[in-house]
Design a protein around this motif. Structure first.
Motif, PDB file in Angstrom:
ATOM      1  N   PRO A 125      26.792 -41.404   1.204  1.00  0.00           N
ATOM      2  CA  PRO A 125      27.131 -41.916  -0.128  1.00  0.00           C
ATOM      3  C   PRO A 125      27.449 -43.413  -0.147  1.00  0.00           C
ATOM      4  N   VAL A 126      28.237 -43.877   0.825  1.00  0.00           N
ATOM      5  CA  VAL A 126      28.616 -45.302   0.854  1.00  0.00           C
ATOM      6  C   VAL A 126      27.401 -46.154   1.209  1.00  0.00           C
ATOM      7  N   LEU A 127      26.628 -45.689   2.183  1.00  0.00           N
ATOM      8  CA  LEU A 127      25.436 -46.441   2.584  1.00  0.00           C
ATOM      9  C   LEU A 127      24.452 -46.518   1.428  1.00  0.00           C
ATOM     10  N   ARG A 128      24.279 -45.394   0.741  1.00  0.00           N
ATOM     11  CA  ARG A 128      23.325 -45.343  -0.377  1.00  0.00           C
ATOM     12  C   ARG A 128      23.727 -46.306  -1.499  1.00  0.00           C
ATOM     13  N   GLU A 129      25.024 -46.312  -1.811  1.00  0.00           N
ATOM     14  CA  GLU A 129      25.494 -47.190  -2.890  1.00  0.00           C
ATOM     15  C   GLU A 129      25.223 -48.651  -2.528  1.00  0.00           C
ATOM     16  N   GLU A 141      16.268 -47.306   2.885  1.00  0.00           N
ATOM     17  CA  GLU A 141      17.579 -46.634   2.864  1.00  0.00           C
ATOM     18  C   GLU A 141      17.638 -45.550   3.964  1.00  0.00           C
ATOM     19  N   TYR A 142      16.564 -44.775   4.079  1.00  0.00           N
ATOM     20  CA  TYR A 142      16.519 -43.719   5.105  1.00  0.00           C
ATOM     21  C   TYR A 142      16.438 -44.316   6.511  1.00  0.00           C
ATOM     22  N   GLY A 143      15.742 -45.443   6.630  1.00  0.00           N
ATOM     23  CA  GLY A 143      15.652 -46.141   7.918  1.00  0.00           C
ATOM     24  C   GLY A 143      17.038 -46.566   8.383  1.00  0.00           C
ATOM     25  N   LEU A 144      17.817 -47.108   7.444  1.00  0.00           N
ATOM     26  CA  LEU A 144      19.178 -47.545   7.771  1.00  0.00           C
ATOM     27  C   LEU A 144      20.061 -46.345   8.110  1.00  0.00           C
TER      28      LEU A 144
ATOM     29  N   PRO B  73      28.882 -51.750   6.138  1.00  0.00           N
ATOM     30  CA  PRO B  73      28.295 -52.641   7.153  1.00  0.00           C
ATOM     31  C   PRO B  73      27.260 -51.855   7.959  1.00  0.00           C
ATOM     32  N   PHE B  74      26.009 -52.275   7.911  1.00  0.00           N
ATOM     33  CA  PHE B  74      24.963 -51.567   8.667  1.00  0.00           C
ATOM     34  C   PHE B  74      25.204 -51.767  10.167  1.00  0.00           C
ATOM     35  N   ARG B  75      24.758 -50.824  10.981  1.00  0.00           N
ATOM     36  CA  ARG B  75      25.012 -50.855  12.431  1.00  0.00           C
ATOM     37  C   ARG B  75      24.087 -51.873  13.101  1.00  0.00           C
TER      38      ARG B  75
END
Lengths: 228, 217
Positions: A125-129, A141-144, B73-75
């Motif tokens: 959820p946080v990454l997606r936002e 987004e899926y790659g990350l 923060p991305f890894r």
């Protein structure tokens, strides 16, 4: 006891052919089943963790149930399906390494799915936002998300492998613990202990414990590296 | 730039009910209000993260950048995080210097403090040029020095690009320092809107006055 351990160590060092055969069958069963469990479990776990769709909660409950399935029940199920009266008897898979691998995949895939789902449900959820706020594509987004999951994938694999290598119920039922054919470390320990031949059992037990220690060391090292 | 009127309902409770709003280009519009007033919901709808009740777009076809309250923060390293939103290395270096992140470029973003992560997230967002920038409490985790550096950067970005900026903030002082226009929300409704000085110094509505008095203004 002390002399049995000494003899067991000598057996390992002498590269006993039967011991090597058991190790080879074990490696084949466990490595193959854990790789298949990973290939099936990682995408399903990510899907269950990252997406919301009708029936998701039912699937989660089903997966948790399968995670706790006793190996002997799994073994019994496959035995019934592939034995002389089962619907898949014509495949002649009972007491083969192939069926041992299939049973192991069914047993350990829910573990991989559960681990991935828990991690992704927390992170996604946080990454997606953040990713959507930056205007990233769904693919990016899926790659990350995959990049964030690296450690989880790795630990899921090692746990699946550890479960596979320690498992005895299902593999003994569908494999039959046939010497030089389907005998793996755990079934061999049982077999030789029942016969009163402790040396080979202790040797295999030592190898199992060493492998377990190695898995834990690798996990600890990778945890430090991948969390950076 | 105009946003359409919008409503948002959660569990049969209307949490946002806003009329059509004008967000002037090249200017910063601050949104103030207490917790639960609907500020973040408004930001999320404009940022395309959340959907309003009616399935129509609330914005014209424009490029919008949205900075959430908690940025991820991305890894990867700080520099790579910033470059994930654009390939211009000199722009990334410029942003890192402006936000005091120059010496942290090679460090893993996961090891940053809350304030550093917030600065990195702002730098990452500002790599691109947007027509609308939505910032949800961008300096909440920062100390005063970092706050002022960030405000300076946001202000410059707005002037240089001519984009409209919507700034959600809890800080009345920040709204005063940066915004030309202020929107005051309460319980999901727009209570007062107008020029910053007027709204903050001579509020027309009793609710606004009460809110500002609570903050000692």
């Amino acid at each position: 006891m002390g002399s049995s351990v000494q003899k067991a160590i000598e057996l390992i060092l002498s590269a006993d052919p039967e011991l090597l055969n058991i190790l080879s069958v074990t490696a084949r069963v466990c490595l193959t089943s854990s790789v298949f469990a990973l290939l099936i479990g990682v995408p399903l776990g990510i899907l269950l963790g990252a997406e919301r769709f009708p029936g998701r909660k039912v699937l989660l409950v089903l997966n948790r149930t399968l995670t706790g399935m006793p190996p002997v029940v799994c073994g019994l199920l496959f035995y019934m399906l592939f034995s002389g009266v089962g619907p898949f008897r014509h495949l002649h898979l009972l007491f083969t390494v192939k069926l041992m691998i299939i049973a192991q995949v069914v047993l350990i895939t829910p573990i991989v799915i559960g681990l991935m789902e828990t991690f992704v449900a927390d992170t996604s959820p946080v990454l997606r936002e953040t990713a959507r706020g930056l205007g990233f594509s769904r693919a990016k987004e899926y790659g990350l998300l995959m990049n964030e999951c690296l450690y989880s994938v790795f630990s899921a694999y090692l746990l699946a492998f550890a479960r596979a290598i320690a498992e005895v119920g299902a593999v003994s039922m569908v494999g039959g613990a046939i010497a030089w054919k389907t005998n793996v470390m755990t079934t061999a320990i049982m077999m030789y202990t029942n016969r009163g031949s402790f040396t080979l059992g202790i040797a295999l037990g030592l190898i199992l414990l060493t492998l377990s220690l190695l898995v834990n060391i690798i996990l600890s090292v990778m945890q430090g590296r991948l969390s950076r | 730039m105009k946003t359409m009127a919008m409503t948002k309902t959660y569990n049969r409770r209307i949490v946002l009910d806003l009329p059509e709003l004008e967000l002037p280009e090249g200017q910063i519009t601050a949104v103030i209000g207490a917790n639960g007033s609907g500020k973040s919901t408004f930001a999320k709808i404009l940022g395309g993260i959340d959907r309003p009740d009616a399935p129509h777009p609330v914005l014209p076809e424009i490029s919008a950048g949205y900075l959430p309250q908690k940025s991820f923060p991305f890894r990867m390293s700080v520099e790579k995080n910033i470059l994930s939103n654009g390939h211009d290395r000199s722009r990334a270096a410029e942003l890192m210097t402006a936000l005091g992140l120059g010496n942290l470029a090679a460090q893993s973003a996961k090891k940053l403090s809350g304030g550093e992560t917030a600065r990195m997230a702002l730098a990452r967002l500002l790599m691109k040029q947007y027509e609308l920038l939505i910032l949800d409490e961008p300096t909440a985790a920062m100390d005063m020095e970092s706050t002022l550096l960030s405000e300076n950067l946001i202000s410059h970005y707005c002037q240089e690009t001519g984009c409209a900026v919507l700034l959600i903030t809890h800080s009345i002082q920040q709204a005063r320092r940066l915004a030309r226009q202020v929107l005051f929300l309460q319980q999901g409704k727009l209570i007062e809107q107008g020029d910053t000085d007027t709204v903050l110094s001579k509020p027309a509505r009793a609710e606004t006055k009460q809110f500002l008095e609570f903050y000692g203004i």
